[in-house]
Design a protein around this motif. Sequence first.
Motif, PDB file in Angstrom:
ATOM      1  N   PRO A 105       0.820  -1.219   0.000  1.00  0.00           N
ATOM      2  CA  PRO A 105       0.000   0.000   0.000  1.00  0.00           C
ATOM      3  C   PRO A 105       0.848   1.261   0.000  1.00  0.00           C
ATOM      4  O   PRO A 105       1.919   1.308   0.607  1.00  0.00           O
ATOM      5  CB  PRO A 105      -0.802  -0.127   1.301  1.00  0.00           C
ATOM      6  N   ILE A 106       0.369   2.278  -0.706  1.00  0.00           N
ATOM      7  CA  ILE A 106       1.065   3.552  -0.807  1.00  0.00           C
ATOM      8  C   ILE A 106       0.273   4.613  -0.048  1.00  0.00           C
ATOM      9  O   ILE A 106      -0.935   4.770  -0.261  1.00  0.00           O
ATOM     10  CB  ILE A 106       1.213   3.988  -2.277  1.00  0.00           C
ATOM     11  N   ASN A 107       0.938   5.330   0.848  1.00  0.00           N
ATOM     12  CA  ASN A 107       0.295   6.393   1.625  1.00  0.00           C
ATOM     13  C   ASN A 107       1.017   7.715   1.383  1.00  0.00           C
ATOM     14  O   ASN A 107       2.232   7.745   1.213  1.00  0.00           O
ATOM     15  CB  ASN A 107       0.329   6.061   3.124  1.00  0.00           C
ATOM     16  N   SER A 108       0.254   8.797   1.399  1.00  0.00           N
ATOM     17  CA  SER A 108       0.857  10.120   1.244  1.00  0.00           C
ATOM     18  C   SER A 108       1.515  10.531   2.551  1.00  0.00           C
ATOM     19  O   SER A 108       0.965  10.345   3.627  1.00  0.00           O
ATOM     20  CB  SER A 108      -0.207  11.142   0.835  1.00  0.00           C
ATOM     21  N   GLU A 109       2.703  11.096   2.444  1.00  0.00           N
ATOM     22  CA  GLU A 109       3.455  11.543   3.608  1.00  0.00           C
ATOM     23  C   GLU A 109       3.553  13.062   3.672  1.00  0.00           C
ATOM     24  O   GLU A 109       4.130  13.611   4.599  1.00  0.00           O
ATOM     25  CB  GLU A 109       4.865  10.940   3.581  1.00  0.00           C
ATOM     26  N   SER A 110       2.985  13.738   2.686  1.00  0.00           N
ATOM     27  CA  SER A 110       3.036  15.198   2.661  1.00  0.00           C
ATOM     28  C   SER A 110       1.889  15.714   1.819  1.00  0.00           C
ATOM     29  O   SER A 110       1.297  14.960   1.034  1.00  0.00           O
ATOM     30  CB  SER A 110       4.367  15.679   2.073  1.00  0.00           C
ATOM     31  N   PRO A 111       1.558  16.991   1.956  1.00  0.00           N
ATOM     32  CA  PRO A 111       0.617  17.598   1.005  1.00  0.00           C
ATOM     33  C   PRO A 111       1.234  17.594  -0.398  1.00  0.00           C
ATOM     34  O   PRO A 111       2.413  17.292  -0.571  1.00  0.00           O
ATOM     35  CB  PRO A 111       0.450  19.036   1.535  1.00  0.00           C
ATOM     36  N   ILE A 112       0.449  17.954  -1.387  1.00  0.00           N
ATOM     37  CA  ILE A 112       0.939  18.069  -2.756  1.00  0.00           C
ATOM     38  C   ILE A 112       1.387  19.509  -2.994  1.00  0.00           C
ATOM     39  O   ILE A 112       0.636  20.447  -2.736  1.00  0.00           O
ATOM     40  CB  ILE A 112      -0.149  17.676  -3.770  1.00  0.00           C
ATOM     41  N   TYR A 113       2.617  19.668  -3.464  1.00  0.00           N
ATOM     42  CA  TYR A 113       3.158  20.991  -3.738  1.00  0.00           C
ATOM     43  C   TYR A 113       3.375  21.147  -5.245  1.00  0.00           C
ATOM     44  O   TYR A 113       3.702  20.185  -5.941  1.00  0.00           O
ATOM     45  CB  TYR A 113       4.487  21.193  -3.005  1.00  0.00           C
ATOM     46  N   THR A 114       3.198  22.373  -5.743  1.00  0.00           N
ATOM     47  CA  THR A 114       3.382  22.638  -7.172  1.00  0.00           C
ATOM     48  C   THR A 114       4.405  23.746  -7.379  1.00  0.00           C
ATOM     49  O   THR A 114       4.701  24.514  -6.460  1.00  0.00           O
ATOM     50  CB  THR A 114       2.053  23.047  -7.836  1.00  0.00           C
ATOM     51  N   ASP A 115       4.925  23.819  -8.605  1.00  0.00           N
ATOM     52  CA  ASP A 115       5.827  24.909  -8.939  1.00  0.00           C
ATOM     53  C   ASP A 115       5.020  26.165  -9.246  1.00  0.00           C
ATOM     54  O   ASP A 115       3.788  26.137  -9.262  1.00  0.00           O
ATOM     55  CB  ASP A 115       6.724  24.525 -10.120  1.00  0.00           C
TER      56      ASP A 115
END
Length: 217
Positions: free
Chosen positions: A39-49
């Motif tokens: 299973p894959i879990n997010s460890e941070s919010p999503i950041y964009t350039d």
Amino acid sequence: MYALFKRRFKASFVITFILYAFLGNLLMIAFGLAGRSFPINSESPIYTDDAQKIAVQMVEGSENNGTTNGITQIISHHQIVAINLQTGEKQWTKYSSSKETLIGNFMGLLVHHRDDDYGKLSLLDIKTGKEKLSEKEFTEKHKQLIDVLDNGSHNIALLQNNLYFEGVDGKFYRFDGKKLSEDNKAETYLSTKFFIESIFQVILLRIINSWRIIKRF
């Protein structure tokens, strides 16, 4: 091999391929490599350039490494993944660790490192994933910041191109990329961040529990 010998050894090739597939899977099962969930879990919010063309997130994969004496062994793998929002393809990936936390896009992609009793920072190029400033280089360039940086990333908030955090001396600071100064607003921002993250976690847990109940029916 089939393309080279299909005319003369078609039957032999088919038999060899079947044996290879069978023995390969048998070895995978024997050594516990097959049938594992990952299973894959997010460890941070999503950041964009700045151009909103690249999205970056740190993720964690949990690998079941078997059971010993009734205890399940879990191996965690961390990775920073960048996706091109225009094509949907991976822009780049970079291996990470549980001691690293993705803070956000600030002077580059800012990464917090927990080094025993000390906190360190480094910078990555958000477009390529290559290191712009290593931990050592960041420390040399912004020594005043690193000297008061806590080893916990929970005491850091990124807001409007400013880094707010609570130092190891109990004071609150603002760092604009060049200058470090005391700023009591950091206390308010950190409290708000903690409140929002706590509410989000409660909502997420309720959604997960509701989904589990729905799946039972």
